[in-house]
Design a protein around this motif. Structure first.
Motif, PDB file in Angstrom:
ATOM      1  N   VAL A 123     -11.153 -30.783 -44.423  1.00 24.31           N
ATOM      2  CA  VAL A 123     -10.740 -30.254 -45.720  1.00 24.31           C
ATOM      3  C   VAL A 123      -9.589 -29.284 -45.476  1.00 24.31           C
ATOM      4  O   VAL A 123      -9.718 -28.339 -44.694  1.00 24.31           O
ATOM      5  CB  VAL A 123     -11.905 -29.548 -46.432  1.00 24.31           C
ATOM      6  N   ALA A 124      -8.440 -29.512 -46.122  1.00 31.50           N
ATOM      7  CA  ALA A 124      -7.236 -28.727 -45.822  1.00 31.50           C
ATOM      8  C   ALA A 124      -6.481 -28.391 -47.098  1.00 31.50           C
ATOM      9  O   ALA A 124      -6.595 -29.077 -48.117  1.00 31.50           O
ATOM     10  CB  ALA A 124      -6.335 -29.504 -44.866  1.00 31.50           C
ATOM     11  N   ALA A 125      -5.696 -27.323 -47.024  1.00 34.01           N
ATOM     12  CA  ALA A 125      -4.964 -26.821 -48.189  1.00 34.01           C
ATOM     13  C   ALA A 125      -3.891 -27.814 -48.638  1.00 34.01           C
ATOM     14  O   ALA A 125      -2.985 -28.154 -47.871  1.00 34.01           O
ATOM     15  CB  ALA A 125      -4.332 -25.476 -47.862  1.00 34.01           C
ATOM     16  N   ALA A 126      -3.975 -28.244 -49.882  1.00 32.11           N
ATOM     17  CA  ALA A 126      -3.010 -29.207 -50.415  1.00 32.11           C
ATOM     18  C   ALA A 126      -1.602 -28.635 -50.430  1.00 32.11           C
ATOM     19  O   ALA A 126      -0.630 -29.345 -50.126  1.00 32.11           O
ATOM     20  CB  ALA A 126      -3.424 -29.622 -51.823  1.00 32.11           C
ATOM     21  N   GLU A 127      -1.463 -27.355 -50.759  1.00 32.61           N
ATOM     22  CA  GLU A 127      -0.119 -26.776 -50.889  1.00 32.61           C
ATOM     23  C   GLU A 127       0.630 -26.723 -49.566  1.00 32.61           C
ATOM     24  O   GLU A 127       1.852 -26.647 -49.540  1.00 32.61           O
ATOM     25  CB  GLU A 127      -0.187 -25.378 -51.514  1.00 32.61           C
TER      26      GLU A 127
ATOM     27  N   ALA B  60       2.693 -35.120 -45.387  1.00 29.60           N
ATOM     28  CA  ALA B  60       1.629 -35.605 -46.270  1.00 29.60           C
ATOM     29  C   ALA B  60       1.090 -36.943 -45.786  1.00 29.60           C
ATOM     30  O   ALA B  60      -0.125 -37.164 -45.756  1.00 29.60           O
ATOM     31  CB  ALA B  60       2.148 -35.719 -47.703  1.00 29.60           C
ATOM     32  N   TRP B  61       1.997 -37.860 -45.389  1.00 24.97           N
ATOM     33  CA  TRP B  61       1.547 -39.168 -44.907  1.00 24.97           C
ATOM     34  C   TRP B  61       0.691 -39.011 -43.648  1.00 24.97           C
ATOM     35  O   TRP B  61      -0.379 -39.620 -43.529  1.00 24.97           O
ATOM     36  CB  TRP B  61       2.753 -40.056 -44.583  1.00 24.97           C
ATOM     37  N   PHE B  62       1.154 -38.190 -42.708  1.00 20.45           N
ATOM     38  CA  PHE B  62       0.418 -37.980 -41.466  1.00 20.45           C
ATOM     39  C   PHE B  62      -0.945 -37.333 -41.740  1.00 20.45           C
ATOM     40  O   PHE B  62      -1.969 -37.746 -41.188  1.00 20.45           O
ATOM     41  CB  PHE B  62       1.231 -37.096 -40.522  1.00 20.45           C
ATOM     42  N   ALA B  63      -0.959 -36.322 -42.618  1.00 19.18           N
ATOM     43  CA  ALA B  63      -2.201 -35.611 -42.906  1.00 19.18           C
ATOM     44  C   ALA B  63      -3.223 -36.507 -43.591  1.00 19.18           C
ATOM     45  O   ALA B  63      -4.418 -36.467 -43.271  1.00 19.18           O
ATOM     46  CB  ALA B  63      -1.915 -34.384 -43.772  1.00 19.18           C
ATOM     47  N   ILE B  64      -2.762 -37.334 -44.517  1.00 11.74           N
ATOM     48  CA  ILE B  64      -3.683 -38.161 -45.303  1.00 11.74           C
ATOM     49  C   ILE B  64      -4.123 -39.412 -44.549  1.00 11.74           C
ATOM     50  O   ILE B  64      -5.301 -39.784 -44.573  1.00 11.74           O
ATOM     51  CB  ILE B  64      -3.036 -38.541 -46.648  1.00 11.74           C
ATOM     52  N   HIS B  65      -3.203 -40.055 -43.834  1.00 12.37           N
ATOM     53  CA  HIS B  65      -3.520 -41.343 -43.222  1.00 12.37           C
ATOM     54  C   HIS B  65      -3.959 -41.247 -41.764  1.00 12.37           C
ATOM     55  O   HIS B  65      -4.726 -42.107 -41.295  1.00 12.37           O
ATOM     56  CB  HIS B  65      -2.312 -42.278 -43.331  1.00 12.37           C
TER      57      HIS B  65
ATOM     58  N   LEU C 123      -7.338 -29.846 -50.603  1.00  9.73           N
ATOM     59  CA  LEU C 123      -8.055 -28.899 -51.461  1.00  9.73           C
ATOM     60  C   LEU C 123      -7.043 -28.072 -52.244  1.00  9.73           C
ATOM     61  O   LEU C 123      -6.201 -27.384 -51.661  1.00  9.73           O
ATOM     62  CB  LEU C 123      -8.934 -27.982 -50.615  1.00  9.73           C
ATOM     63  N   GLU C 124      -7.123 -28.155 -53.552  1.00  6.99           N
ATOM     64  CA  GLU C 124      -6.247 -27.361 -54.427  1.00  6.99           C
ATOM     65  C   GLU C 124      -6.828 -25.958 -54.539  1.00  6.99           C
ATOM     66  O   GLU C 124      -7.856 -25.741 -55.180  1.00  6.99           O
ATOM     67  CB  GLU C 124      -6.147 -28.001 -55.806  1.00  6.99           C
ATOM     68  N   ARG C 125      -6.179 -24.981 -53.899  1.00  8.23           N
ATOM     69  CA  ARG C 125      -6.705 -23.610 -53.937  1.00  8.23           C
ATOM     70  C   ARG C 125      -6.204 -22.835 -55.152  1.00  8.23           C
ATOM     71  O   ARG C 125      -6.717 -21.778 -55.464  1.00  8.23           O
ATOM     72  CB  ARG C 125      -6.320 -22.879 -52.643  1.00  8.23           C
ATOM     73  N   ASN C 126      -5.196 -23.383 -55.836  1.00  6.78           N
ATOM     74  CA  ASN C 126      -4.703 -22.774 -57.071  1.00  6.78           C
ATOM     75  C   ASN C 126      -5.466 -23.373 -58.250  1.00  6.78           C
ATOM     76  O   ASN C 126      -5.193 -24.485 -58.685  1.00  6.78           O
ATOM     77  CB  ASN C 126      -3.205 -23.028 -57.237  1.00  6.78           C
ATOM     78  N   LYS C 127      -6.463 -22.638 -58.731  1.00  9.33           N
ATOM     79  CA  LYS C 127      -7.351 -23.173 -59.757  1.00  9.33           C
ATOM     80  C   LYS C 127      -6.601 -23.597 -61.013  1.00  9.33           C
ATOM     81  O   LYS C 127      -6.990 -24.534 -61.705  1.00  9.33           O
ATOM     82  CB  LYS C 127      -8.428 -22.137 -60.110  1.00  9.33           C
ATOM     83  N   SER C 128      -5.507 -22.926 -61.334  1.00  6.35           N
ATOM     84  CA  SER C 128      -4.777 -23.233 -62.562  1.00  6.35           C
ATOM     85  C   SER C 128      -4.124 -24.604 -62.511  1.00  6.35           C
ATOM     86  O   SER C 128      -3.826 -25.198 -63.547  1.00  6.35           O
ATOM     87  CB  SER C 128      -3.721 -22.165 -62.838  1.00  6.35           C
TER      88      SER C 128
ATOM     89  N   TYR D  76     -13.273 -24.964 -43.093  1.00  2.00           N
ATOM     90  CA  TYR D  76     -12.993 -23.624 -42.557  1.00  2.00           C
ATOM     91  C   TYR D  76     -13.167 -22.611 -43.695  1.00  2.00           C
ATOM     92  O   TYR D  76     -12.237 -22.408 -44.487  1.00  2.00           O
ATOM     93  CB  TYR D  76     -11.575 -23.561 -41.990  1.00  2.00           C
ATOM     94  N   PRO D  77     -14.331 -21.983 -43.793  1.00  5.41           N
ATOM     95  CA  PRO D  77     -14.587 -21.099 -44.936  1.00  5.41           C
ATOM     96  C   PRO D  77     -13.755 -19.821 -44.966  1.00  5.41           C
ATOM     97  O   PRO D  77     -13.786 -19.105 -45.969  1.00  5.41           O
ATOM     98  CB  PRO D  77     -16.082 -20.758 -44.782  1.00  5.41           C
ATOM     99  N   GLU D  78     -13.021 -19.511 -43.887  1.00  2.00           N
ATOM    100  CA  GLU D  78     -12.122 -18.360 -43.938  1.00  2.00           C
ATOM    101  C   GLU D  78     -10.992 -18.587 -44.937  1.00  2.00           C
ATOM    102  O   GLU D  78     -10.349 -17.638 -45.394  1.00  2.00           O
ATOM    103  CB  GLU D  78     -11.538 -18.073 -42.555  1.00  2.00           C
ATOM    104  N   GLY D  79     -10.711 -19.851 -45.247  1.00  2.26           N
ATOM    105  CA  GLY D  79      -9.696 -20.176 -46.249  1.00  2.26           C
ATOM    106  C   GLY D  79      -8.333 -20.477 -45.672  1.00  2.26           C
ATOM    107  O   GLY D  79      -7.597 -21.299 -46.186  1.00  2.26           O
ATOM    108  N   SER D  80      -7.941 -19.811 -44.588  1.00  2.00           N
ATOM    109  CA  SER D  80      -6.657 -20.063 -43.935  1.00  2.00           C
ATOM    110  C   SER D  80      -6.757 -19.557 -42.506  1.00  2.00           C
ATOM    111  O   SER D  80      -7.715 -18.878 -42.136  1.00  2.00           O
ATOM    112  CB  SER D  80      -5.512 -19.361 -44.672  1.00  2.00           C
ATOM    113  N   ARG D  81      -5.757 -19.912 -41.706  1.00  3.76           N
ATOM    114  CA  ARG D  81      -5.766 -19.450 -40.317  1.00  3.76           C
ATOM    115  C   ARG D  81      -5.611 -17.935 -40.270  1.00  3.76           C
ATOM    116  O   ARG D  81      -4.745 -17.358 -40.907  1.00  3.76           O
ATOM    117  CB  ARG D  81      -4.613 -20.102 -39.543  1.00  3.76           C
ATOM    118  N   GLY D  82      -6.454 -17.307 -39.474  1.00  7.42           N
ATOM    119  CA  GLY D  82      -6.370 -15.868 -39.311  1.00  7.42           C
ATOM    120  C   GLY D  82      -5.593 -15.505 -38.056  1.00  7.42           C
ATOM    121  O   GLY D  82      -4.915 -16.329 -37.452  1.00  7.42           O
ATOM    122  N   GLU D  83      -5.693 -14.230 -37.682  1.00  7.62           N
ATOM    123  CA  GLU D  83      -5.088 -13.801 -36.439  1.00  7.62           C
ATOM    124  C   GLU D  83      -5.824 -14.444 -35.276  1.00  7.62           C
ATOM    125  O   GLU D  83      -7.033 -14.677 -35.359  1.00  7.62           O
ATOM    126  CB  GLU D  83      -5.145 -12.272 -36.321  1.00  7.62           C
TER     127      GLU D  83
END
Length: 212
Positions: A68-72, A81-86, A93-98, A121-128
Motif C-alpha cells: 500500500v503506497a501513497a498515490a500522490e 506509475a507504470w512500474f509501481a502498478i505493474h 492510497l489517496e491520503r488527501n481525503k478531499s 506502513y502505518p507511520e504514513g511516510s518514510r521517517g528519519e
C-alpha cells in the motif's frame, strides 16, 4: 507479460542487490504468512523496505503481495506509475481525503477479500533513518473492517542507512528484519494500537537497538 516481468525483476535484480549490497538477517522468517489474506505491518525508513520485504517471501507467493503506497508520490509521472502498478503492484492510497471518490481503504479491503497479502506502513511516510514515528490509526480501521485477517508486525532495521530518504546511491550495510506473531483486531482502536505498539517494541528488542 507484466506478471513475468514482475517475477524476473524480483527473482534476479532485487535478489542480486540483496545478496551483493545488503547483509540481511531475518528473525523468525517462518512466521510469515503462507497464504492470504494477511497484512504485514512494518516501520518505514527507505524505498528499499518494500522490495526487500517482498523478496523474503517465496516467489510462489509474489502474485499475492500488494504494498500500500501513497498515490500522490507513485502516480506522479507515467513511468513511475507504470512500474509501481505493474511491477511492484502497489495499491495506491489517496491520503488527501478531499480528492477521494471512494473510501480510502476500499481497494485494501477488496484485496483482502481476494485473499491477497497487504504490506502497510502505518507511520504514513518514510521517517528519519532508523527512527520510528508514531503509527497512524488507518491500520486500526482496516483491522476493524477485517477482524478475521491476521496482522503480522515486522520491524526493519538498517535499510534507512542503505538508502536514506532523498539519496539515490546504495551504501552497503548490515540489516535486520524481525517478524512477529500475528495479531488480530481487539475490542477497540486504543487497545489495538497499544497491542501493535507493544509488539513492535518487542521486535525491536530482538535486534538489540533502542528506537522508541
Amino acid at each position: 507479460m507484466n506478471r513475468l516481468l514482475r517475477l524476473l525483476f524480483f527473482a534476479t535484480i532485487v535478489r542480486l542487490v540483496v545478496l551483493l549490497v545488503i547483509g540481511l538477517r531475518i528473525i523468525d522468517l517462518s512466521r510469515l504468512p503462507k497464504v492470504g489474506p494477511a497484512i504485514i505491518c512494518a516501520n518505514h525508513n527507505s524505498h528499499l523496505d518494500t522490495i526487500v520485504l517482498m523478496t523474503i517471501f517465496p516467489l510462489r507467493l509474489l502474485h499475492l503481495l500488494r504494498p500500500v503506497a501513497a498515490a500522490e508520490y507513485f502516480l506522479q509521472n507515467q513511468t513511475l506509475a507504470w512500474f509501481a502498478i505493474h511491477i511492484i503492484k502497489i495499491i495506491p492510497l489517496e491520503r488527501n481525503k478531499s480528492s477521494c471518490t471512494e473510501h480510502p481503504l476500499a481497494k485494501c479491503s477488496e484485496a483482502l477479500e481476494r485473499g491477497e497479502i497487504l504490506i502497510i506502513y502505518p507511520e504514513g511516510s518514510r521517517g528519519e533513518p532508523e527512527s520510528l514515528a508514531s503509527f497512524q490509526s488507518g491500520i486500526a480501521h482496516l483491522a476493524k473492517l477485517h477482524p478475521e485477517v491476521p496482522i503480522y508486525p515486522a520491524f526493519i532495521y538498517g535499510l534507512g542507512k542503505v538508502l536514506p530518504k532523498g539519496e539515490m546511491i546504495l551504501v552497503p550495510f548490515f540489516c535486520d528484519i524481525a517478524i512477529g506473531e500475528p495479531i488480530f483486531w481487539s475490542s477497540n482502536k486504543k487497545s489495538f494500537m497499544e497491542l501493535l505498539d507493544r509488539e513492535m517494541k518487542e521486535l525491536s528488542s530482538k535486534i538489540n537497538i533502542t528506537t522508541f
